[in-house]
Design an enzyme around this catalytic site. Structure first.
Site, short mmCIF file in Angstrom:
data_model
loop_
_atom_site.label_atom_id
_atom_site.label_comp_id
_atom_site.label_asym_id
_atom_site.label_seq_id
_atom_site.Cartn_x
_atom_site.Cartn_y
_atom_site.Cartn_z
CG MET A 1 -11.56 -1.01 17.04
SD MET A 1 -12.80 -2.21 16.46
CE MET A 1 -12.13 -2.77 14.92
N GLY B 1 0.80 -1.39 16.31
CA GLY B 1 1.43 -2.62 15.82
C GLY B 1 0.67 -3.85 16.27
CG HIS C 1 -6.94 1.66 4.87
ND1 HIS C 1 -6.86 1.60 3.49
CD2 HIS C 1 -5.66 1.59 5.32
CE1 HIS C 1 -5.59 1.50 3.14
NE2 HIS C 1 -4.85 1.49 4.22
CG ASP D 1 -2.02 1.06 1.10
OD1 ASP D 1 -2.12 1.71 0.05
OD2 ASP D 1 -2.77 1.24 2.07
CG HIS E 1 2.24 5.24 7.95
ND1 HIS E 1 1.29 5.73 8.81
CD2 HIS E 1 1.62 4.31 7.20
CE1 HIS E 1 0.14 5.12 8.59
NE2 HIS E 1 0.32 4.24 7.62
CG ASN E 2 3.32 1.67 4.18
OD1 ASN E 2 3.66 1.75 5.34
ND2 ASN E 2 2.63 0.63 3.72
CG HIS F 1 2.74 2.48 11.08
ND1 HIS F 1 3.08 1.39 11.84
CD2 HIS F 1 1.83 2.05 10.18
CE1 HIS F 1 2.41 0.33 11.40
NE2 HIS F 1 1.64 0.69 10.40
CD GLU G 1 -10.43 6.57 14.63
OE1 GLU G 1 -10.84 5.40 14.55
OE2 GLU G 1 -9.42 6.87 15.29
N PRO H 1 -1.69 6.45 15.45
CG PRO H 1 -2.67 5.22 13.72
CD PRO H 1 -1.47 6.07 14.05
#
Length: 467
Positions: free
Chosen positions: A369, A393, A224, A145, A334-335, A390, A227, A366
């Site tokens: 959820m 994890g 992904h 991604d 972050h990728n 990021h 929110e 982040p």
């Protein structure tokens, strides 16, 4: 002159036959055998000087090709031991991620690296891995991604002013999630990234343009999300007074476009390194001196801009729906791979699931959820290649989470934190992730926490097993 004599000179395989044929022509022209042997030695020593034409051109071309293959084989050998690299939160990192990083640090193009506290096993480079290479880019060092990123928008609204049902309605109406999912054509927004001439520079990009245009402003599956929640500032920052604000946080990437770019160039890199140690196969690289490397670099950066464009459109749609302007925003990829000065040398720094954290640079880390996320400011730690985690994890893989977690317990966790979930699979449950507070505490020398984001209404793609 026969093949045995030619072989004694060190010629191999197809070159032997070409040398015999060329020698026959030269002897037929009246040249003595000793002089012909001297010519063959000269061609062997500098084949490039004979490529332009003449009796030795075919032999020179074959010798050049053999030399290139031999150099490729030499370049494919891994270092005997991994170069040293910094590890943050070692107690939180699974052995498999360490093993993958060790392999990456043995690549002949590697110069430096670091492992973040959210690290876990990925394809090639582990998620949470940071790798600096010399004049080479690794497609799987960036990830599938490409350009996966974060964005935060802060609104001039008190958090409790947006009611639950209104938040649900807004997210359902103005966001789209899932593989292959897109807005209806009449609903799509436009963006400057779709009007770049870059799409016409490569046949692959031109072929993928329609897919990218169709999916603009939408998000993928997996982790992904978009929110609504509360941003809490303990002291003035971000151009805002201290206090609580309604905010929107999103995590999205480059959709099907970026995934196909990643797949295409990963396969190409693997073909160009057929002799690479099997342990490092998914770390095959492209030289930035090559046409292939430049093509990937261009496509990767376009995918990065496209991913950020998706965020911009998501946030713009929701701000319009709320009827407000954005007070402050923060975003980061972050990728991706960046050109960066490391110890006075320009290197290619790959961050696969790692946040850029140069001194003073804002970023977003982040949780899950139902767990908080953080706005951070980088401290530019040199040994970490100016990077941070990021996210939290994973501590459970998707299959393990789906097979071991109990829906009732996950639902209770969400309820206990006052989180309303739209979509979301059990493989993305909070219990599948490390505790974000633990991850943040392990990198206090990499970033300073600026603000805390607490999620309230979360939208994700539906998983194989909904919560």
């Amino acid at each position: 002159m026969n093949g045995k004599q030619i072989t004694k000179l060190g010629f191999e395989k197809k070159a032997i036959g070409l040398a015999v044929a060329a020698a026959a022509v030269r002897e037929g022209a009246g040249l003595e055998r000793g002089a012909v042997l001297d010519e063959l030695r000269a061609v062997q020593a500098d084949p490039a000087a004979y490529l332009a034409g003449g009796v030795y051109a075919a032999l020179a071309a074959e010798l050049s090709a053999q030399h290139a293959v031999n150099e490729s084989k030499k370049g494919a050998a891994l270092l005997g031991a991994p170069l040293p690299y910094g590890v943050w939160g070692a107690d939180l990192i699974e052995p498999g991620a360490r093993a993958q990083m060790d392999v990456a640090m043995r690549l002949p193009v590697t110069r430096a690296g670091a492992l973040m506290p959210d690290a876990h096993v990925g394809y090639g480079l582990p998620i949470g891995g940071v790798l600096a290479t010399e004049n080479a880019v690794i497609p799987y060092g960036v990830g599938v991604d490409i350009g996966c990123s974060m964005r935060l928008s802060v609104f001039p609204i008190q958090p409790d002013a947006l009611k639950l049902e209104e938040a649900r309605t807004l997210l359902l109406k103005h966001t789209r999630f899932g593989a292959g999912v897109a807005f209806e054509k009449r609903e799509r927004d436009d963006h400057a990234v779709l009007h770049e001439g870059t799409w016409e520079d490569q046949p692959l990009l031109g072929h993928l343009f329609e897919k990218a245009a169709a999916q603009i402003g939408s998000s993928g599956s997996g982790n992904h999300f978009a929110e609504f929640g509360t941003l809490s500032l303990a002291q003035p920052d971000l151009g805002l007074d201290a206090g609580n604000y309604l905010a929107l946080l999103s995590h999205s990437g480059s959709r099907g476009f970026g995934a196909q770019v990643a797949g295409h160039f990963t396969a190409l890199a693997e073909r160009l390194h057929p002799h690479l140690d099997p342990a490092a196969r998914k770390l095959a690289w492209l030289s930035l001196d090559s046409e292939e490397g430049q093509a990937y670099w261009q496509a990767m950066n376009l995918a990065g801009r496209y991913a950020l464009a998706n965020h911009e459109l998501i946030h713009a749609r929701l701000a319009r729906a709320l009827g407000v302007d954005v007070l402050a925003s923060v975003h980061n990829s972050h990728n991706l791979a960046w050109k960066q000065q490391v110890n006075g040398q320009e290197l290619i720094v790959h961050r696969k699931g790692a946040t850029p954290a140069a001194s003073g640079q804002l970023g977003l880390i982040p949780g899950s959820m139902a767990d908080p996320g953080f706005v951070v400011r980088g401290r530019g730690h040199a040994d970490a290649l100016a990077s941070a985690s990021h996210g939290a994890g994973r501590q459970l893989g998707r299959k393990a989470a789906a097979s071991t977690l109990v829906k009732k317990e996950v639902a209770a966790y969400l309820k206990g934190r006052g989180v309303t979930l739209i979509g979301g699979g059990i493989d993305e449950a909070p219990q599948a992730y490390k505790r974000i507070e633990d991850v943040i505490s392990r990198q206090s020398d990499l970033v300073d926490v600026v603000a805390r984001f607490t999620p309230k209404v979360v939208r994700m793609d539906s998983g194989s097993q909904d919560i």
